[in-house]
Write a protein that holds these residues in place. Structure first.
Motif, PDB file in Angstrom:
ATOM      1  N   GLY A  13       0.830  -1.208   0.000  1.00  0.00           N
ATOM      2  CA  GLY A  13       0.000   0.000   0.000  1.00  0.00           C
ATOM      3  C   GLY A  13       0.860   1.253   0.000  1.00  0.00           C
ATOM      4  N   THR A  14       0.318   2.327   0.577  1.00  0.00           N
ATOM      5  CA  THR A  14       1.015   3.614   0.601  1.00  0.00           C
ATOM      6  C   THR A  14       2.433   3.455   1.136  1.00  0.00           C
ATOM      7  N   MET A  15       2.559   2.775   2.272  1.00  0.00           N
ATOM      8  CA  MET A  15       3.875   2.694   2.908  1.00  0.00           C
ATOM      9  C   MET A  15       4.749   1.597   2.297  1.00  0.00           C
ATOM     10  N   GLY A  16       4.175   0.405   2.108  1.00  0.00           N
ATOM     11  CA  GLY A  16       4.973  -0.727   1.611  1.00  0.00           C
ATOM     12  C   GLY A  16       5.685  -0.380   0.310  1.00  0.00           C
ATOM     13  N   ALA A  64       4.117  -3.938   6.505  1.00  0.00           N
ATOM     14  CA  ALA A  64       3.428  -2.643   6.374  1.00  0.00           C
ATOM     15  C   ALA A  64       1.979  -2.893   5.974  1.00  0.00           C
ATOM     16  N   VAL A  65       1.278  -3.742   6.769  1.00  0.00           N
ATOM     17  CA  VAL A  65      -0.126  -4.043   6.483  1.00  0.00           C
ATOM     18  C   VAL A  65      -1.011  -3.114   7.321  1.00  0.00           C
ATOM     19  N   PHE A  66      -2.325  -3.344   7.290  1.00  0.00           N
ATOM     20  CA  PHE A  66      -3.234  -2.450   8.009  1.00  0.00           C
ATOM     21  C   PHE A  66      -2.845  -2.320   9.489  1.00  0.00           C
ATOM     22  N   GLU A  67      -3.193  -1.169  10.069  1.00  0.00           N
ATOM     23  CA  GLU A  67      -2.819  -0.875  11.461  1.00  0.00           C
ATOM     24  C   GLU A  67      -3.794  -1.537  12.446  1.00  0.00           C
ATOM     25  N   PHE A  80       8.719   4.117   9.196  1.00  0.00           N
ATOM     26  CA  PHE A  80       9.007   5.065   8.121  1.00  0.00           C
ATOM     27  C   PHE A  80       7.935   6.151   8.130  1.00  0.00           C
ATOM     28  N   VAL A 104       0.199 -11.886  10.714  1.00  0.00           N
ATOM     29  CA  VAL A 104       1.327 -11.797   9.781  1.00  0.00           C
ATOM     30  C   VAL A 104       2.617 -12.270  10.465  1.00  0.00           C
ATOM     31  N   GLU A 125       1.632  -9.414  -1.106  1.00  0.00           N
ATOM     32  CA  GLU A 125       0.288  -8.848  -0.888  1.00  0.00           C
ATOM     33  C   GLU A 125      -0.715  -9.969  -0.707  1.00  0.00           C
ATOM     34  N   MET A 126      -1.950  -9.547  -0.359  1.00  0.00           N
ATOM     35  CA  MET A 126      -3.002 -10.544  -0.141  1.00  0.00           C
ATOM     36  C   MET A 126      -3.647 -10.981  -1.444  1.00  0.00           C
ATOM     37  N   ILE A 152      -4.323  -8.325  12.801  1.00  0.00           N
ATOM     38  CA  ILE A 152      -3.731  -8.618  11.483  1.00  0.00           C
ATOM     39  C   ILE A 152      -2.207  -8.695  11.603  1.00  0.00           C
ATOM     40  N   ALA A 155      -4.267  -6.114  -5.484  1.00  0.00           N
ATOM     41  CA  ALA A 155      -3.525  -5.180  -4.616  1.00  0.00           C
ATOM     42  C   ALA A 155      -2.047  -5.170  -4.987  1.00  0.00           C
ATOM     43  N   THR A 202       4.546  -0.337  12.110  1.00  0.00           N
ATOM     44  CA  THR A 202       3.377   0.187  12.828  1.00  0.00           C
ATOM     45  C   THR A 202       3.587   1.632  13.299  1.00  0.00           C
ATOM     46  N   SER A 203       2.487   2.404  13.304  1.00  0.00           N
ATOM     47  CA  SER A 203       2.568   3.803  13.733  1.00  0.00           C
ATOM     48  C   SER A 203       2.382   3.937  15.235  1.00  0.00           C
TER      49      SER A 203
HETATM   50  P1  NAD Z   1      -2.489   0.942   3.181  1.00  0.00           P
HETATM   51  O1  NAD Z   1      -3.888   0.625   3.491  1.00  0.00           O
HETATM   52  O2  NAD Z   1      -2.170   1.929   2.124  1.00  0.00           O
HETATM   53  O3  NAD Z   1      -1.714  -0.391   2.791  1.00  0.00           O
HETATM   54  C1  NAD Z   1      -1.804  -1.598   3.512  1.00  0.00           C
HETATM   55  C2  NAD Z   1      -1.608  -2.719   2.509  1.00  0.00           C
HETATM   56  O4  NAD Z   1      -1.454  -3.924   3.231  1.00  0.00           O
HETATM   57  C3  NAD Z   1      -2.794  -2.911   1.574  1.00  0.00           C
HETATM   58  O5  NAD Z   1      -2.337  -2.877   0.242  1.00  0.00           O
HETATM   59  C4  NAD Z   1      -3.354  -4.279   1.950  1.00  0.00           C
HETATM   60  O6  NAD Z   1      -3.860  -4.984   0.822  1.00  0.00           O
HETATM   61  C5  NAD Z   1      -2.139  -4.945   2.541  1.00  0.00           C
HETATM   62  N1  NAD Z   1      -2.476  -5.980   3.504  1.00  0.00           N
HETATM   63  C6  NAD Z   1      -3.368  -5.918   4.506  1.00  0.00           C
HETATM   64  N2  NAD Z   1      -3.360  -7.067   5.204  1.00  0.00           N
HETATM   65  C7  NAD Z   1      -2.441  -7.865   4.649  1.00  0.00           C
HETATM   66  C8  NAD Z   1      -1.953  -9.170   4.920  1.00  0.00           C
HETATM   67  N3  NAD Z   1      -2.450  -9.871   5.922  1.00  0.00           N
HETATM   68  N4  NAD Z   1      -0.985  -9.678   4.126  1.00  0.00           N
HETATM   69  C9  NAD Z   1      -0.490  -8.967   3.102  1.00  0.00           C
HETATM   70  N5  NAD Z   1      -0.912  -7.721   2.797  1.00  0.00           N
HETATM   71  C10 NAD Z   1      -1.857  -7.166   3.564  1.00  0.00           C
HETATM   72  O7  NAD Z   1      -1.826   1.352   4.568  1.00  0.00           O
HETATM   73  P2  NAD Z   1      -0.496   2.183   4.812  1.00  0.00           P
HETATM   74  O8  NAD Z   1      -0.842   3.620   4.931  1.00  0.00           O
HETATM   75  O9  NAD Z   1       0.536   1.751   3.847  1.00  0.00           O
HETATM   76  O10 NAD Z   1      -0.094   1.697   6.282  1.00  0.00           O
HETATM   77  C11 NAD Z   1       0.558   0.478   6.502  1.00  0.00           C
HETATM   78  C12 NAD Z   1       1.197   0.495   7.874  1.00  0.00           C
HETATM   79  O11 NAD Z   1       2.113   1.584   7.932  1.00  0.00           O
HETATM   80  C13 NAD Z   1       0.249   0.704   9.027  1.00  0.00           C
HETATM   81  O12 NAD Z   1       0.699  -0.019  10.125  1.00  0.00           O
HETATM   82  C14 NAD Z   1       0.350   2.189   9.292  1.00  0.00           C
HETATM   83  O13 NAD Z   1       0.014   2.533  10.596  1.00  0.00           O
HETATM   84  C15 NAD Z   1       1.811   2.418   9.025  1.00  0.00           C
HETATM   85  N6  NAD Z   1       2.175   3.797   8.678  1.00  0.00           N
HETATM   86  C16 NAD Z   1       1.405   4.549   7.848  1.00  0.00           C
HETATM   87  C17 NAD Z   1       1.794   5.839   7.537  1.00  0.00           C
HETATM   88  C18 NAD Z   1       0.965   6.698   6.606  1.00  0.00           C
HETATM   89  O14 NAD Z   1       1.144   7.924   6.620  1.00  0.00           O
HETATM   90  N7  NAD Z   1       0.122   6.153   5.786  1.00  0.00           N
HETATM   91  C19 NAD Z   1       2.975   6.355   8.064  1.00  0.00           C
HETATM   92  C20 NAD Z   1       3.768   5.542   8.880  1.00  0.00           C
HETATM   93  C21 NAD Z   1       3.355   4.259   9.185  1.00  0.00           C
END
Ligand code: NAD
Length: 697
Positions: free
Chosen positions: A301-304, A378-381, A430, A389, A322-323, A385, A327, A407-408
């Protein structure tokens, strides 16, 4: 003396030797002056070469002499000796000739360099200007416009570019010293003139009319609020309009103005803070780092995706899991698009794009991660989950692999407990966008092994991040403090300031964006969802009410083109929204709050003093090792203006801790005290008349 003189036929070599970077210590300055003397005294010697032992030319001033009484001979003395030599001297440059190093080279009569060398005048980054003739000699050598670009940016200039500009006279292929000696002999053979840069004329007539005023305006925009870049324009104007000696006097005057300005103290603090952050207390330096050759990332996702790019950029292969195929395709597509955008700006070649994409292996299958040395989740917060993982990783990852979470807010210890190897688990937090923001919070769990921590600190460096090690507590350093900051912003919105006023005050202070604007960027739904999962007694529901209503109306932020602001399609410019103003006024009324006027000063003070106040708690709990680490977090993770040194430095040096405490007490009393509790550490420091340097390691 840090150097020696060598006679090689009719060439005299002035060797500088002050490992590791030939910093221009008093010993180096003495060696230069002595060398020039010997060069002059030996009648057989016709020409000189100034060369450095070790891995680099003189890379700059000796920072250990900073802030101490000046030691004689000065850099000016050394530079004058070189320039006044009756026999030509050729600077032989390898590695980096930065700051004073380049100023010495500019006093030489000719300059040669190997292709991999770099030159530059980075003083502006420390809030000062080159004070040993750099602003007067460089424009004489290469013209005012080119010199201005180099001095205002402070960026390194590769040798080829420096040769094109005229800083370097010749690029040496093969051995530098052999080439430099041959070049010097040829000069002597052809009786080349003793070219003193100070005697070259600046062709000011070639500059477009109004050049300096235009430059001041342009630089005021590009280097907003910065003091030194404007003084650099003044210095170059002096070079263009005054004789050399008068120009030098002006440079001195302007240098002193910069040195006495608070910005230079703040920027120097930043310079040292960044270096100190890499020094992790209680770490046994004899422990061997683990070898990291390949990386696995879970979640595209955004972070990964952004995290993956950091590794691909430095040639480390990444397996991205990814799942679903959908995605995965979307995540890989975003990475490719990012690289292609960079290529379209000419910053990457298409071949480099393919090289990087070639290092990326997308997958849906955990066994593909079995050989990765480091795996970052870097999956959902959501804790459930994350635990799932990490449970899977425990079964698949090879022995010795480092298992990291991005994790945040969640507990690294709880995540680690879902594995049979908690000592291999660490937080790698990150910041978004992860391929751009330089901060990496490295979260040390209760059981994280020393070698794991040491390895991750090293990985941060390899991917060009500034790593800050912190303790495992809700929100770590940055996001925990963000709570105090955004709370005050939201409260002031209820009390009478509209989001656009709050954000404008924060931007004028120097933040790249206001905190409400930042909420729109991250998505207001993120906070909304987390509040639904939290115990309502842990946050002030009055203050989050407007945000909740916005989300419930579908205003999630930039992604829905509506949040605290309205957005036009494809445009991130926040536009004040009458709908939002109506909601805010209604909520204030329902809560019985009489709206009032705010000054920008109060907005800034309340936001950043509250931020610093949480910083004090973070420090006293040991979540941060030192206040400068907190500054680094806010500088590189949130864009706090470097010329203010970071929130802790700002509070201590711009506001003063005593005043900060008085104001915090006042704001705390005015807002009921429950959500703004003055940190006992701050009270204690003020009572003892101490500063932040007395706390931590
Ligand atoms: P996001 O929703 O953009 O991406 C999460 C990705 O994880 C999705 O593509 C989803 O399909 C995938 N996913 C979910 N469960 C999964 C699993 N079991 N196996 C494989 N893939 C799986 O979220 P994000 O913004 O990238 O955030 C990810 C993590 O990074 C969170 O823990 C968040 O708190 C942390 N974070 C986010 C930010 C931010 O600004 N967005 C900053 C720092 C940290």
């Amino acid at each position: 003396m840090h150097g020696r003189f060598e006679k090689r036929g009719d060439v005299g070599i002035i060797w500088i030797d002050n490992p590791p970077v030939n910093a221009i210590s008093v010993g180096v300055r003495t060696a230069i002056i002595e060398g020039v003397k010997q060069l002059g005294q030996d009648p057989e010697i016709k020409v000189g070469v100034l060369a450095c032992e070790g891995r680099t030319f003189m890379a700059g001033a000796d920072i250990t002499e900073f802030g101490k009484p000046p030691l004689s001979p000065s850099l000016h003395d050394a530079i004058n000796a070189v320039e006044s030599s009756a026999k030509p001297i050729v600077a032989a440059i390898h590695g980096t000739a930065f700051g004073g190093g380049l100023e010495v080279a500019l006093a030489c009569h000719y300059r040669v360099a190997i292709a991999g060398a770099k030159v530059g005048l980075p003083e502006v980054k420390l809030g000062i200007l080159p004070g040993a003739g750099g602003t007067q000699r460089l424009p004489r050598l290469i013209g005012v416009e080119a010199a201005l670009g180099i001095i205002v940016s402070g960026d390194p200039v590769p040798a080829a570019q420096a040769a094109k500009a005229g800083v370097i006279d010749n690029i040496i292929e093969g051995d530098l010293l052999t080439g430099a000696v041959a070049y010097a002999k040829a000069l002597a053979g052809e009786k080349a003139p003793l070219r003193k840069v100070r005697d070259l004329s600046v062709d000011a007539g070639k500059l477009p009319a109004g050049f300096f005023d235009e430059a001041r305006k342009r630089i005021a925009k590009e280097k907003k609020n910065l003091f030194a870049p404007q003084r650099i324009v003044d210095a170059l104007e002096a070079a263009a309009t005054l004789p050399f000696d008068k120009g030098m006097a002006r440079e001195r005057e302007l240098f002193m103005q910069c040195a006495q300005n608070s910005q230079s103290k703040a920027l120097q603090h930043v310079f040292f803070a960044e270096r100190k952050a890499a020094n992790v207390p209680n770490l046994d330096k004899s422990v061997t780092k683990r070898d990291i050759q390949s990386v696995g990332i879970i979640g595209a996702g955004t972070m990964g995706g952004g995290i993956a790019m950091n590794f691909l950029n430095v040639g480390i292969p990444v397996t991205l899991l990814e799942m679903t195929q959908e995605a995965l395709d979307r995540g890989v597509g975003v990475i490719r698009k990012n690289y292609e955008n960079t290529a379209s700006k000419g910053k990457l070649t298409l071949q480099q794009v393919e090289q990087r994409m070639g290092l990326l292996k997308p997958t849906l299958s955990y066994p593909d991660l079995s050989q990765a040395d480091l795996i970052i989740e870097a999956v959902f917060e959501t804790m459930a989950i994350k635990k799932d993982v990490f449970g899977k990783l425990d079964k698949t990852a090879k022995k010795g692999a480092i298992l990291a979470s991005n994790t945040s807010y969640l507990s690294i210890d709880e995540i680690a407990a879902s594995t049979s190897r908690p000592s291999d688990v660490v937080g790698m937090h990150f910041f978004s966008p992860a391929n751009v923001m330089r901060l990496l919070e490295i979260v040390r769990g209760a059981k994280t092994a020393q070698d794991v921590l040491m390895t991750v600190v090293d990985v941060a460096k390899r991917i060009n991040k500034v790593g800050v090690v912190c303790g495992n507590r809700d929100g770590f350093i940055g996001n925990r403090m963000l709570g105090g900051y955004s709370y005050q912003a939201s409260l002031m919105v209820l009390e009478g300031a509209m989001p656009e006023q709050v954000d404008a005050a924060l931007r004028n202070f120097g933040m790249p964006m206001g905190v409400l604007q930042m909420g729109d960027l991250a998505g207001l739904d993120v906070g909304y969802k987390s509040r639904k999962d939290r115990d309502p007694s842990t946050f002030d529901g009055r203050v989050t009410r407007s945000a909740d209503l916005l989300v419930e109306m579908g205003r999630m932020g930039q992604k829905t083109q509506a949040g605290y602001y309205d957005y036009a399609p494809g445009d991130r410019t926040p536009r004040p929204s009458p709908v939002v103003a109506g909601i805010i006024e209604k909520v204030s009324q329902e809560l019985g709050i009489t709206r009032r006027r705010f000054t920008d000063e109060e907005i800034v003070e309340r936001c950043f003093l509250a931020l610093m106040n949480v910083g004090c708690d973070v420090l006293s709990e040991g979540v941060a090792y030192r206040s400068s680490d907190i500054d680094v977090v806010y500088l590189y993770g949130y864009g706090f203006p470097a010329y203010r040194g970071g929130p802790m430095f700002w509070a201590e040096h711009e506001v003063g801790l005593k005043t900060a405490l008085e104001k915090l007490k006042k704001y705390s009393a005015e807002t009921g005290g429950k959500w703004l509790k003055v940190s006992p550490l701050l009270e204690q420091l003020v009572a003892q008349g101490k500063g932040f340097a007395s706390i931590g390691q």
